[in-house]
Design an enzyme around this catalytic site. Structure first.
Site, PDB file in Angstrom:
ATOM      1  N   LYS A 162       2.943  95.489  17.204  1.00 18.07           N
ATOM      2  CA  LYS A 162       2.720  95.851  18.613  1.00 18.07           C
ATOM      3  C   LYS A 162       3.528  97.096  18.946  1.00 18.07           C
ATOM      4  O   LYS A 162       4.549  97.357  18.297  1.00 18.07           O
ATOM      5  CB  LYS A 162       3.191  94.709  19.521  1.00 18.07           C
ATOM      6  CG  LYS A 162       2.297  93.488  19.536  1.00 18.07           C
ATOM      7  CD  LYS A 162       2.865  92.422  20.456  1.00 18.07           C
ATOM      8  CE  LYS A 162       1.985  91.180  20.469  1.00 18.07           C
ATOM      9  NZ  LYS A 162       0.658  91.382  21.052  1.00 18.07           N
TER      10      LYS A 162
ATOM     11  N   ARG B 158      -4.517  82.066  17.399  1.00 18.10           N
ATOM     12  CA  ARG B 158      -5.659  81.254  16.968  1.00 18.10           C
ATOM     13  C   ARG B 158      -5.445  80.721  15.557  1.00 18.10           C
ATOM     14  O   ARG B 158      -5.944  79.670  15.194  1.00 18.10           O
ATOM     15  CB  ARG B 158      -6.954  82.069  17.102  1.00 18.10           C
ATOM     16  CG  ARG B 158      -6.972  83.338  16.297  1.00 18.10           C
ATOM     17  CD  ARG B 158      -8.009  84.356  16.786  1.00 18.10           C
ATOM     18  NE  ARG B 158      -7.511  85.142  17.921  1.00 18.10           N
ATOM     19  CZ  ARG B 158      -8.221  86.088  18.529  1.00 18.10           C
ATOM     20  NH1 ARG B 158      -9.453  86.358  18.146  1.00 18.10           N
ATOM     21  NH2 ARG B 158      -7.707  86.748  19.543  1.00 18.10           N
TER      22      ARG B 158
HETATM   23  N1  BES Z   1       0.469  86.741  22.303  1.00 17.29           N
HETATM   24  C1  BES Z   1      -0.548  87.716  22.276  1.00 17.29           C
HETATM   25  C2  BES Z   1      -1.350  87.755  23.569  1.00 17.29           C
HETATM   26  C3  BES Z   1      -0.694  88.405  24.745  1.00 17.29           C
HETATM   27  C4  BES Z   1      -0.563  89.776  24.799  1.00 17.29           C
HETATM   28  C5  BES Z   1      -0.284  87.649  25.804  1.00 17.29           C
HETATM   29  C6  BES Z   1       0.003  90.356  25.917  1.00 17.29           C
HETATM   30  C7  BES Z   1       0.258  88.232  26.923  1.00 17.29           C
HETATM   31  C8  BES Z   1       0.419  89.596  26.973  1.00 17.29           C
HETATM   32  C9  BES Z   1      -1.526  87.438  21.139  1.00 17.29           C
HETATM   33  O1  BES Z   1      -0.974  86.902  20.002  1.00 17.29           O
HETATM   34  C10 BES Z   1      -2.113  88.756  20.762  1.00 17.29           C
HETATM   35  O2  BES Z   1      -1.389  89.594  20.328  1.00 17.29           O
HETATM   36  N2  BES Z   1      -3.411  88.906  20.950  1.00 17.29           N
HETATM   37  C11 BES Z   1      -4.058  90.132  20.671  1.00 17.29           C
HETATM   38  C12 BES Z   1      -5.399  89.814  20.067  1.00 17.29           C
HETATM   39  C13 BES Z   1      -6.125  90.998  19.528  1.00 17.29           C
HETATM   40  C14 BES Z   1      -5.407  91.545  18.315  1.00 17.29           C
HETATM   41  C15 BES Z   1      -7.521  90.593  19.175  1.00 17.29           C
HETATM   42  C16 BES Z   1      -4.210  90.901  21.967  1.00 17.29           C
HETATM   43  O3  BES Z   1      -4.469  90.289  22.988  1.00 17.29           O
HETATM   44  O4  BES Z   1      -4.013  92.094  21.949  1.00 17.29           O
HETATM   45 MN    MN Z   2      -0.228  88.396  18.701  1.00 16.29          MN
END
Ligand code: BES
Ligand code: MN
Ligand code: ZN
Length: 506
Positions: A280, A354
């Site tokens: 990230k 997931r």
């Molecule tokens: N924990 C995150 C989701 C999230 C992101 C919650 C920002 C709250 C704020 C999750 O594990 C994630 O990173 N999801 C990705 C999925 C994507 C790679 C398809 C996302 O939402 O960017």
């Molecule tokens: Mn994630």
């Protein structure tokens, strides 16, 4: 904080109620509640309203000192919005404003004499619940890790709810439930706010163990070897990128009939989500310590349920690990095998929620559940879709699931912890196609929260299931950064209603 119920014979009794502050309701358009009318012999309340010092809108308050011929030292007018049309959000706002004012007063005691049960929506249990939660929230401190603690909120510490005699049993019950709920919310907030280096998977397991011994629950905490034996290849693929050991927590509250199928809550327990190799961006990455808020909320809920003593069978399942990059971490393109035997091509290591949940959902089958609800900070896309006001609710569209959706939506609405139903149709499944495995772990940018739910759905065919995406509702960012404790109110209310339904059926 001390709350109590004060049963009175009639509104007139409040004239002689000795208290530091008597809180009463008024409505928009300069309307007085019934209690306000009774106490307005000298026209002081009418005068205050006519002066324009208070609008009566939800969130407005006005403090009158030394009201004539009343034993109370102060009279607090609390705006409740439109009469007969106060919605949950207004009520929440009104009681937050009231608790803010109470916290600034130079007295320790207050009596709350808001209209209860008079207007359609101002039910005794709702007023009491919102009030108890608002006061607890006002007193909440996230300074456990600061060397210098923030000063305590001064002001009112003893709050009595004035209700009429016929309502007192209902009010006592509502107060018990609200106090248990506030404690559950607080646990969820505390766990959420703890940083990743303290709130590790084993810390979550120890917390679950503490709950188990405090309330005589059964608990199993599986370590890596045992998780391997269960063939949870998907969960383990995420866990193996970190030096922090994973835990698979199963906590059972069995106060229902032995034969009664349990309700299962699955909470995402990623104690820190860096994204893994699909790292990230750095800005605000600290907020990914909140990626275990699903786990925190199901622990807060089971604690609240045990504290109330609901007669039902409830099982909480938490797959807990970190998502970090390392020489052992998942790589984009890796194919892993889930506990269910299906293979997954990991196109983005940041879609790890997931991957840990699918194995937990497969594990849930062996509990022969009445219903399974998973709770997860699953997608940024859900924040884009619904913001911080509603959690995303996903469940299949058929009779059993539509009823479940109704129950969850109603429980959310009643507690001011709302959810909004999202679609989860077959057509979205196409986006999860992979050339090299049974499915990919991402479905591309369109409808990101839906394809995430569709991924989970594939592992839930054997039971009735709902998914709550709490990415937008579990914590606040910015100046008020902190965990919210959501959706503990929604889940607890859902379970209270389920227990009531089951009792009726017998
Ligand atoms: N924990 C995150 C989701 C999230 C992101 C919650 C920002 C709250 C704020 C999750 O594990 C994630 O990173 N999801 C990705 C999925 C994507 C790679 C398809 C996302 O939402 O960017
Ligand atoms: Mn994630
Ligand atoms: Zn995550």
């Amino acid at each position: 904080m001390n709350f109590s119920i004060n049963a009175i014979n009639q509104a007139g009794d409040l004239k002689t109620t000795k208290t530091g502050c008597l809180a009463i309701g008024i409505y928009e358009n300069k309307k007085l509640s019934a209690v306000a009318k009774t106490l307005d012999q000298h026209g002081e309340i009418t005068l205050a309203i006519q002066s324009g010092d208070i609008t009566g809108k939800a969130g407005s308050t006005l403090l009158l000192r030394n009201p004539t011929k009343l034993a109370a030292e102060r009279l607090l007018l609390v705006g409740l919005g439109k009469e007969n049309d106060t919605n949950e959000r207004d009520l929440k706002k009104a009681l937050e404003a009231m608790s803010n004012t109470l916290s600034t007063l130079g007295t320790e005691d207050a009596v709350i004499a808001l209209p209860m049960g008079s207007a359609k929506k101002l039910r005794v249990d709702q007023i009491i619940r919102h009030c108890v939660l608002a006061v607890h929230d006002k007193n909440y401190r996230s300074d456990t890790l600061k060397s210098k603690k923030e000063p305590d909120v001064l002001g009112v510490k003893n709050i009595a709810f004035a209700v009429n005699k016929q309502q007192s049993a209902q009010a006592e019950n509502a107060l018990r439930n609200a106090t248990a709920l506030a404690k559950g919310v607080e646990l969820a907030k505390n766990l959420g706010n703890l940083p990743g280096n303290i709130c590790t998977p084993s810390f979550l397991a120890e917390t679950a163990q503490d709950i188990a011994s405090a309330y005589q629950m059964e608990i199993e905490v599986l370590e890596r070897k045992q998780i391997e034996a269960l063939k949870m290849g998907s969960f383990l693929s995420v866990a193996k990128g970190s030096d922090e050991a994973p835990r698979f927590i199963v906590l059972k509250y069995l106060a229902g009939k032995a034969k009664e199928a349990p309700i299962v809550l699955v909470g995402k327990g990623i104690t820190f989500d860096s994204g893994g190799i699909s790292l990230k961006p750095g800005a605000n990455m600290d907020e990914m310590k909140y990626d275990m808020c699903g786990a925190a909320s199901v622990l807060g809920t089971i604690q609240a349920v045990a504290e109330i003593g609901l007669q039902l069978n409830l099982v909480v399942i938490i797959p807990a690990c970190e998502n970090l990059p390392s020489g052992r971490a998942n790589k984009p393109g890796d194919v892993i095998t889930t506990m269910a035997g299906q293979t997954v091509e990991i196109l983005n290591t940041d879609a790890e929620g997931r991957l840990v949940l699918c194995d937990a959902l497969t594990y849930a089958e062996r509990l022969k559940p009445a219903v399974v609800i998973d709770v997860a900070t699953l997608t940024g896309a859900c924040v884009v879709a619904l913001g911080k006001h509603n959690s995303g609710l996903f469940t299949r569209h058929d009779d059993a699931h539509d009823q479940l959706a109704e129950e969850l939506l109603a429980a959310g609405k009643a507690t001011g912890d709302a959810a909004w139903r999202m679609p989860i149709e077959e057509v979205y499944q196409e986006q999860l196609k992979s050339n090299f495995a049974d499915m990919a772990n991402i479905g591309g940018p369109p409808a990101g929260s839906i394809t995430a739910a569709c991924f989970l759905e594939r592992f839930t065919k054997k039971y009735v299931w709902a998914h709550l995406d709490i990415a937008g509702t579990a914590w606040n960012s910015g100046a008020t950064k902190g965990a919210t404790g959501r959706p503990v109110p929604l889940l607890t209310e859902f379970l209270i209603r389920r227990a009531r339904m089951q009792a009726k059926r017998k």
